[in-house]
Design an enzyme around this catalytic site. Structure first.
Site, PDB file in Angstrom:
ATOM      1  N   TRP A 101       0.828  -1.216   0.000  1.00 21.74           N
ATOM      2  CA  TRP A 101       0.000   0.000   0.000  1.00 21.74           C
ATOM      3  C   TRP A 101       0.853   1.253   0.000  1.00 21.74           C
ATOM      4  O   TRP A 101       0.527   2.236  -0.665  1.00 21.74           O
ATOM      5  CB  TRP A 101      -0.988  -0.016   1.167  1.00 21.74           C
ATOM      6  CG  TRP A 101      -2.005  -1.115   1.041  1.00 21.74           C
ATOM      7  CD1 TRP A 101      -2.177  -2.174   1.883  1.00 21.74           C
ATOM      8  CD2 TRP A 101      -2.974  -1.298  -0.009  1.00 21.74           C
ATOM      9  NE1 TRP A 101      -3.187  -2.988   1.435  1.00 21.74           N
ATOM     10  CE2 TRP A 101      -3.692  -2.478   0.277  1.00 21.74           C
ATOM     11  CE3 TRP A 101      -3.302  -0.581  -1.164  1.00 21.74           C
ATOM     12  CZ2 TRP A 101      -4.721  -2.945  -0.548  1.00 21.74           C
ATOM     13  CZ3 TRP A 101      -4.319  -1.054  -1.984  1.00 21.74           C
ATOM     14  CH2 TRP A 101      -5.004  -2.222  -1.676  1.00 21.74           C
ATOM     15  N   ASP A 171      -1.847   7.001   6.294  1.00 25.86           N
ATOM     16  CA  ASP A 171      -2.870   6.061   5.862  1.00 25.86           C
ATOM     17  C   ASP A 171      -3.126   5.144   7.054  1.00 25.86           C
ATOM     18  O   ASP A 171      -2.307   4.293   7.382  1.00 25.86           O
ATOM     19  CB  ASP A 171      -2.354   5.264   4.651  1.00 25.86           C
ATOM     20  CG  ASP A 171      -3.341   4.185   4.206  1.00 25.86           C
ATOM     21  OD1 ASP A 171      -4.406   4.036   4.848  1.00 25.86           O
ATOM     22  OD2 ASP A 171      -3.030   3.482   3.217  1.00 25.86           O
ATOM     23  N   LYS A 195     -12.701  -1.516   7.394  1.00 28.64           N
ATOM     24  CA  LYS A 195     -12.020  -2.445   8.308  1.00 28.64           C
ATOM     25  C   LYS A 195     -12.544  -2.237   9.735  1.00 28.64           C
ATOM     26  O   LYS A 195     -13.219  -3.095  10.282  1.00 28.64           O
ATOM     27  CB  LYS A 195     -10.507  -2.272   8.251  1.00 28.64           C
ATOM     28  CG  LYS A 195      -9.911  -2.809   6.937  1.00 28.64           C
ATOM     29  CD  LYS A 195      -9.246  -1.725   6.206  1.00 28.64           C
ATOM     30  CE  LYS A 195      -8.485  -2.026   4.945  1.00 28.64           C
ATOM     31  NZ  LYS A 195      -8.614  -3.220   4.189  1.00 28.64           N
TER      32      LYS A 195
HETATM   33  C1  LIG Z   1      -3.516   0.222   4.430  1.00 30.00           C
HETATM   34  C2  LIG Z   1      -4.411   0.295   3.232  1.00 30.00           C
HETATM   35  N1  LIG Z   1      -4.365   1.386   2.440  1.00 30.00           N
HETATM   36  C3  LIG Z   1      -5.148   1.488   1.358  1.00 30.00           C
HETATM   37  C4  LIG Z   1      -6.022   0.489   0.990  1.00 30.00           C
HETATM   38  C5  LIG Z   1      -6.863   0.649  -0.238  1.00 30.00           C
HETATM   39  O1  LIG Z   1      -8.162   0.921   0.136  1.00 30.00           O
HETATM   40  P1  LIG Z   1      -9.354   1.056  -0.915  1.00 30.00           P
HETATM   41  O2  LIG Z   1      -9.600  -0.300  -1.482  1.00 30.00           O
HETATM   42  O3  LIG Z   1     -10.470   1.545  -0.035  1.00 30.00           O
HETATM   43  O4  LIG Z   1      -8.968   2.050  -1.941  1.00 30.00           O
HETATM   44  C6  LIG Z   1      -6.112  -0.655   1.783  1.00 30.00           C
HETATM   45  C7  LIG Z   1      -7.049  -1.739   1.420  1.00 30.00           C
HETATM   46  O5  LIG Z   1      -7.080  -2.806   1.956  1.00 30.00           O
HETATM   47  C8  LIG Z   1      -5.283  -0.752   2.920  1.00 30.00           C
HETATM   48  O6  LIG Z   1      -5.311  -1.845   3.704  1.00 30.00           O
END
Ligand SMILES: Cc1ncc(COP(=O)(O)O)c(C=O)c1O
Length: 361
Positions: A101, A171, A195
């Site tokens: 991520w 994030d 989550k």
């Molecule tokens: C730490 C983290 N950042 C970003 C995301 C991406 O999220 P989204 O699918 O809502 O764009 C996730 C998805 O699991 C994540 O765990």
């Protein structure tokens, strides 16, 4: 069909009382003769929900008056792009690289300036997060970006990075409100709700007012944080049902006793699960360095891939679902977000002990 113990990484388990309340109110929201989904986002019924969600977030996360809550859409992935679009201004920003991520966040920044690696644990195959003394920070960076919990790799920061005055952007998608965050230390926090907070479809943003006010002006209105801030996140139609569910999850958190109670419960769950992994280290392997172990996503391996497949299958039969590791890393991952109870984790631990006894290679 009884409810299963749902260890999905997100969308993830929601508290049963939250689902029951939504069911009871679905057809007729508080005697209005329609669902909350059918109410105008500018009407009294929805506005009360919207404002209560913001107030509860303020109270539970301890948000200071310097900061503001925003509800946005497009998932955390959209924040990967919006943060540099608003704040990079062609400059350089420091990124702490700790897995899949953080990589995606960094890649989006290239469209608007220069993401600079201020730390990376790639050479350790992301089995840990960097320590404070390993951060190579640029005092002139537009901001520092951190992924506080690495959902796929199962690592988590157990400290708030000290960026020596450079705005810190986080994030927190997979660990927001696992305990009370120290919001004042962050210029901007974002978290997809799916989550710890509710369903997919809404992203919670908490931002320092002066930080977002200094964002780039010459970008489309819909991509500017100030647009959401000035309109109390009602510039356009927000995801009303998702926000309603977030409000209800926050109400549930409050009824439990708030984030201090969640933290105690989350630490107990992590202690149970990592304790089982360590007690059976001849069978289960937990690759993450102890100091970086995530309290939310617990990753582990079995002696072989066929045994891992068998583990996932047998667990599902026992009512324990969502345990397959991310496709990019394999293995097993148990996501034990706020809605997972210590009893769910005890069931998993019991299953793991029995599986190890029965399935020696
Ligand atoms: C730490 C983290 N950042 C970003 C995301 C991406 O999220 P989204 O699918 O809502 O764009 C996730 C998805 O699991 C994540 O765990």
């Amino acid at each position: 069909m009884p409810r299963v113990a749902n260890f999905n990484p997100g969308p993830a388990a929601l508290p049963l009382p939250v689902l029951e309340k939504a069911r009871d109110e679905l057809i007729d929201y508080q005697g209005t003769g329609m669902s909350i989904m059918e109410h105008s986002h500018r009407g009294k019924a929805y506005e009360a929900v919207h404002d209560e969600a913001i107030a509860l977030l303020g109270e539970l996360a301890g948000i200071p008056s310097t900061h503001q809550v925003l509800f946005m859409q497009g998932g955390a992935s959209t924040q990967f792009a919006l943060v540099p679009m608003n704040f990079l201004h062609g400059k350089s920003a420091d990124y702490l690289h700790t897995g899949s991520w953080s990589k995606l966040a960094m890649d989006e920044a290239r469209h608007f300036g220069t993401p600079r690696l201020a730390a990376s644990t790639e050479k350790d195959r992301f089995t840990r997060v960097p320590r404070q003394e390993e951060l190579d920070l640029d005092a002139g960076a537009a901001y520092v970006h951190v992924t506080t919990n690495n959902t796929i790799e199962g690592t988590q920061y157990h400290y708030d990075p000290d960026t020596r005055g450079v705005p810190l952007v986080a994030d927190m998608s997979s660990d927001f409100l696992w305990k009370k965050p120290d919001v004042a230390r962050y210029a901007l926090v974002y978290a997809g709700a799916q989550k710890n907070l509710g369903p997919s479809g809404v992203v919670i943003v908490i931002a320092r007012k002066d930080f977002i006010a200094a964002g780039k002006k010459e970008i489309p209105k819909i991509f500017k944080y100030t647009t959401y801030a000035e309109a109390n996140s009602l510039y356009n139609t927000p995801p009303t049902f998702a926000i309603y569910l977030v409000r209800n999850v926050l109400g549930w958190v409050k009824s439990l006793g708030g984030p201090a109670q969640l933290e105690a419960q989350n630490r107990e769950k992590a202690r149970l699960l990592y304790g089982a992994l360590d007690a059976h280290a001849d069978y289960y392997r937990a690759p993450v360095e102890k100091a970086s172990r995530s309290t939310m996503n617990v990753v582990f391996r079995l002696p072989s891939e066929p045994l891992e497949e068998q583990f996932v299958k047998d667990a599902a039969v026992a009512g324990l679902v969502g345990l397959k590791g991310h496709r990019s890393v394999g293995g097993i991952r148990a996501s034990i977000y706020n809605a997972i109870s210590p009893d769910d984790v005890r069931k998993l631990v019991g299953f793991m002990e029995e599986f190890a006894r029965k399935n020696r290679p």
